[in-house]
Design a protein around this motif. Structure first.
Motif, PDB file in Angstrom:
ATOM      1  N   GLY A   7       0.799  -1.341  -0.029  1.00 25.96           N
ATOM      2  CA  GLY A   7       0.037   0.076   0.014  1.00 25.96           C
ATOM      3  C   GLY A   7       0.853   1.264  -0.101  1.00 25.96           C
ATOM      4  N   ALA A   8       2.269   0.998  -0.434  1.00 29.48           N
ATOM      5  CA  ALA A   8       2.912   2.230  -0.353  1.00 29.48           C
ATOM      6  C   ALA A   8       2.554   3.800  -1.169  1.00 29.48           C
ATOM      7  N   ASN A   9       1.838   3.412  -2.131  1.00 27.04           N
ATOM      8  CA  ASN A   9       1.324   4.616  -2.912  1.00 27.04           C
ATOM      9  C   ASN A   9       0.026   5.373  -2.279  1.00 27.04           C
ATOM     10  N   GLY A  10      -0.638   4.662  -1.385  1.00 26.84           N
ATOM     11  CA  GLY A  10      -1.946   5.329  -0.634  1.00 26.84           C
ATOM     12  C   GLY A  10      -1.451   6.213   0.576  1.00 26.84           C
ATOM     13  N   VAL A  11      -2.512   6.774   0.947  1.00 26.92           N
ATOM     14  CA  VAL A  11      -2.456   7.774   2.002  1.00 26.92           C
ATOM     15  C   VAL A  11      -1.400   7.419   3.042  1.00 26.92           C
ATOM     16  N   GLN A  26      15.780   0.824   5.306  1.00 23.83           N
ATOM     17  CA  GLN A  26      15.603   0.783   4.075  1.00 23.83           C
ATOM     18  C   GLN A  26      14.210   0.467   3.537  1.00 23.83           C
ATOM     19  N   VAL A  27      13.476   1.279   2.623  1.00 24.87           N
ATOM     20  CA  VAL A  27      12.248   0.820   2.408  1.00 24.87           C
ATOM     21  C   VAL A  27      11.887   0.510   0.885  1.00 24.87           C
ATOM     22  N   ARG A  28      11.361  -0.775   0.811  1.00 27.57           N
ATOM     23  CA  ARG A  28      10.829  -1.140  -0.551  1.00 27.57           C
ATOM     24  C   ARG A  28       9.191  -0.983  -0.551  1.00 27.57           C
ATOM     25  N   GLY A  29       8.944  -0.299  -1.723  1.00 30.81           N
ATOM     26  CA  GLY A  29       7.255  -0.066  -1.686  1.00 30.81           C
ATOM     27  C   GLY A  29       6.629  -0.805  -2.812  1.00 30.81           C
ATOM     28  N   LEU A  30       5.601  -1.652  -2.346  1.00 31.49           N
ATOM     29  CA  LEU A  30       4.900  -2.533  -3.389  1.00 31.49           C
ATOM     30  C   LEU A  30       4.089  -1.392  -4.198  1.00 31.49           C
ATOM     31  N   VAL A  31       4.199  -1.841  -5.405  1.00 26.82           N
ATOM     32  CA  VAL A  31       3.137  -0.979  -6.361  1.00 26.82           C
ATOM     33  C   VAL A  31       2.836  -2.033  -7.449  1.00 26.82           C
ATOM     34  N   VAL A  52      -0.450  -8.078  -3.244  1.00 25.36           N
ATOM     35  CA  VAL A  52      -0.652  -8.853  -2.159  1.00 25.36           C
ATOM     36  C   VAL A  52      -1.567 -10.308  -2.246  1.00 25.36           C
ATOM     37  N   LEU A  53      -2.028 -10.011  -3.477  1.00 26.17           N
ATOM     38  CA  LEU A  53      -3.169 -11.264  -3.606  1.00 26.17           C
ATOM     39  C   LEU A  53      -2.185 -12.508  -4.667  1.00 26.17           C
ATOM     40  N   GLU A  54      -1.007 -12.082  -4.994  1.00 27.14           N
ATOM     41  CA  GLU A  54      -0.262 -12.695  -5.605  1.00 27.14           C
ATOM     42  C   GLU A  54       1.098 -13.561  -4.975  1.00 27.14           C
ATOM     43  N   HIS A  55       0.912 -14.600  -4.668  1.00 31.15           N
ATOM     44  CA  HIS A  55       1.852 -15.373  -3.887  1.00 31.15           C
ATOM     45  C   HIS A  55       3.429 -15.228  -4.099  1.00 31.15           C
ATOM     46  N   ALA A  67      11.468  -7.079   7.733  1.00 30.14           N
ATOM     47  CA  ALA A  67       9.959  -6.717   8.159  1.00 30.14           C
ATOM     48  C   ALA A  67       9.385  -6.339   7.072  1.00 30.14           C
ATOM     49  N   VAL A  68       7.776  -6.619   7.171  1.00 25.85           N
ATOM     50  CA  VAL A  68       6.631  -6.129   6.423  1.00 25.85           C
ATOM     51  C   VAL A  68       5.824  -5.415   6.922  1.00 25.85           C
ATOM     52  N   VAL A  69       5.564  -4.067   6.509  1.00 25.57           N
ATOM     53  CA  VAL A  69       4.674  -3.444   6.998  1.00 25.57           C
ATOM     54  C   VAL A  69       3.274  -3.463   5.930  1.00 25.57           C
ATOM     55  N   ASN A  70       2.189  -4.184   6.185  1.00 21.30           N
ATOM     56  CA  ASN A  70       1.062  -4.234   5.483  1.00 21.30           C
ATOM     57  C   ASN A  70      -0.147  -3.325   5.758  1.00 21.30           C
ATOM     58  N   PHE A  71       0.249  -2.541   4.680  1.00 22.23           N
ATOM     59  CA  PHE A  71      -0.964  -1.417   4.772  1.00 22.23           C
ATOM     60  C   PHE A  71      -1.706  -1.238   3.488  1.00 22.23           C
ATOM     61  N   ALA A  72      -1.536  -2.522   2.824  1.00 19.26           N
ATOM     62  CA  ALA A  72      -2.547  -2.423   1.644  1.00 19.26           C
ATOM     63  C   ALA A  72      -4.084  -2.448   1.880  1.00 19.26           C
ATOM     64  N   THR A  73      -4.681  -1.198   1.263  1.00 17.83           N
ATOM     65  CA  THR A  73      -6.246  -1.205   1.340  1.00 17.83           C
ATOM     66  C   THR A  73      -6.759  -0.465   0.078  1.00 17.83           C
ATOM     67  N   HIS A  74      -7.932  -0.619   0.162  1.00 13.77           N
ATOM     68  CA  HIS A  74      -8.730  -0.005  -1.048  1.00 13.77           C
ATOM     69  C   HIS A  74      -9.999   0.655  -0.586  1.00 13.77           C
ATOM     70  N   ILE A  75     -10.185   1.850  -0.062  1.00 12.67           N
ATOM     71  CA  ILE A  75     -11.162   2.326   0.685  1.00 12.67           C
ATOM     72  C   ILE A  75     -12.004   3.193  -0.411  1.00 12.67           C
TER      73      ILE A  75
END
Length: 297
Positions: A7-11, A26-31, A52-55, A67-75
């Motif tokens: 959710g790296a490109n979200g709010v 160091q931060v990798r942003g999933l897009v 996040v839906l693809e293993h 570590a992983v910070v899982n902030f993926a959403t779609h509000i």
């Protein structure tokens, strides 16, 4: 620490990147798109393609991370939330997606996870204080959040660290806040529920700093937000930002149209974030909601 941020490109994601980098991580942003990659790169993180839906893509993205910070959403924004099926995508992200993230993390040996959750999952408590020991109310709307938290705990069960952050309503420079400021400017209703009831809010800036603090927290679920605020004061602050003296509330009939989702937003909740502060030393930089939160909206 090498961290993958979903959710790296979200709010929330963009609010997190700066504080993580400032703390030396160091931060990798999933897009999933080139436009998202540009936003993440502009914020200072390294974009990496995945879903996040693809293993397989999550295994690739998580390889080499600590570590992983899982902030993926779609509000959905504004009244789009009340359209039938509007929460289908975010529910899949919270149920299936959280499972995929945890499965991939366990496969590659990532032992630390921070999972976004919401304090809406607690029962309505009137004027009573809500803390992490307060019962959770599992409904069709809150169940995906509960499942996401349960999936996250599998990291702890495997000997790692799993932290769930139960945020209040994000309020400030975000799409939903901007939507309600625009409505307030036109004199439209923007408030839900009893004007004298309590609600829990958090500024995007504090989403960022709390994530950094969560990396040091013991495993568990924590409430994170500003001081509780009366719903009337929240609505008036948005109205003031829109040039109005006070804000209006929706009529009760709306609850009959979309009761399940609206009830969640209108629950009286006087939420305490004291446990998280006690265990990490974190304090909100925006401790009390005011009109200034919305002035950029």
């Amino acid at each position: 620490m090498r961290i993958l941020l979903t959710g790296a490109n979200g709010v929330m994601g963009r609010a997190v990147i700066g504080p993580l980098l400032a703390a030396g991580h160091q931060v990798r942003g999933l897009v999933r798109s080139e436009s998202a990659a540009k936003l993440v790169q502009a914020a200072g993180a390294d974009p990496v393609r995945g879903d996040v839906l693809e293993h397989a893509s999550m295994v690739s993205a998580l390889t080499g991370c600590d570590a992983v910070v899982n902030f993926a959403t779609h509000i959905p924004v504004g009244f789009k939330m009340f359209v039938p099926g509007s929460l289908s995508q975010v529910n899949r992200i919270r149920t299936i997606g959280s499972q995929v993230v945890v499965d991939a993390a366990l496969e590659v040996g990532v032992e630390k996870i921070i999972q976004q959750s919401l304090s809406f999952i607690y029962v309505a408590a009137g004027d009573d204080w809500i803390d992490e020991a307060t019962p959770i109310d599992v409904t069709l709307v809150t169940e995906p959040l509960v499942i996401a938290e349960e999936n996250t705990r599998r990291i702890e069960q495997a000997g790692g660290q799993a932290v769930c952050l139960r945020y209040g309503l994000i309020s400030g420079d975000d799409p939903n806040s901007r939507y309600f400021v625009r409505r307030a400017k036109r004199g439209k209703a923007i408030g839900f529920g009893d004007p004298d009831s309590w609600m829990h809010v958090v500024h995007p800036d504090d989403v960022g700093t709390s994530t950094v603090a969560a990396l040091t927290a013991p495993s568990g679920a924590y409430n994170v937000g500003a001081e509780p605020i009366r719903r009337r004061n929240y609505v008036d602050a948005i109205a003031n930002a829109g040039g109005r003296a006070s804000g209006r509330f929706y009529r009760d009939w709306l609850f009959g149209v979309t009761a399940d989702k609206l009830e969640l937003l209108a629950r009286p909740q006087r939420v305490s974030s004291q446990l998280f502060s006690d265990r990490t030393g974190w304090q909100p930089s925006r401790p009390k909601l005011s009109q200034e939160w919305f002035d950029g909206s």
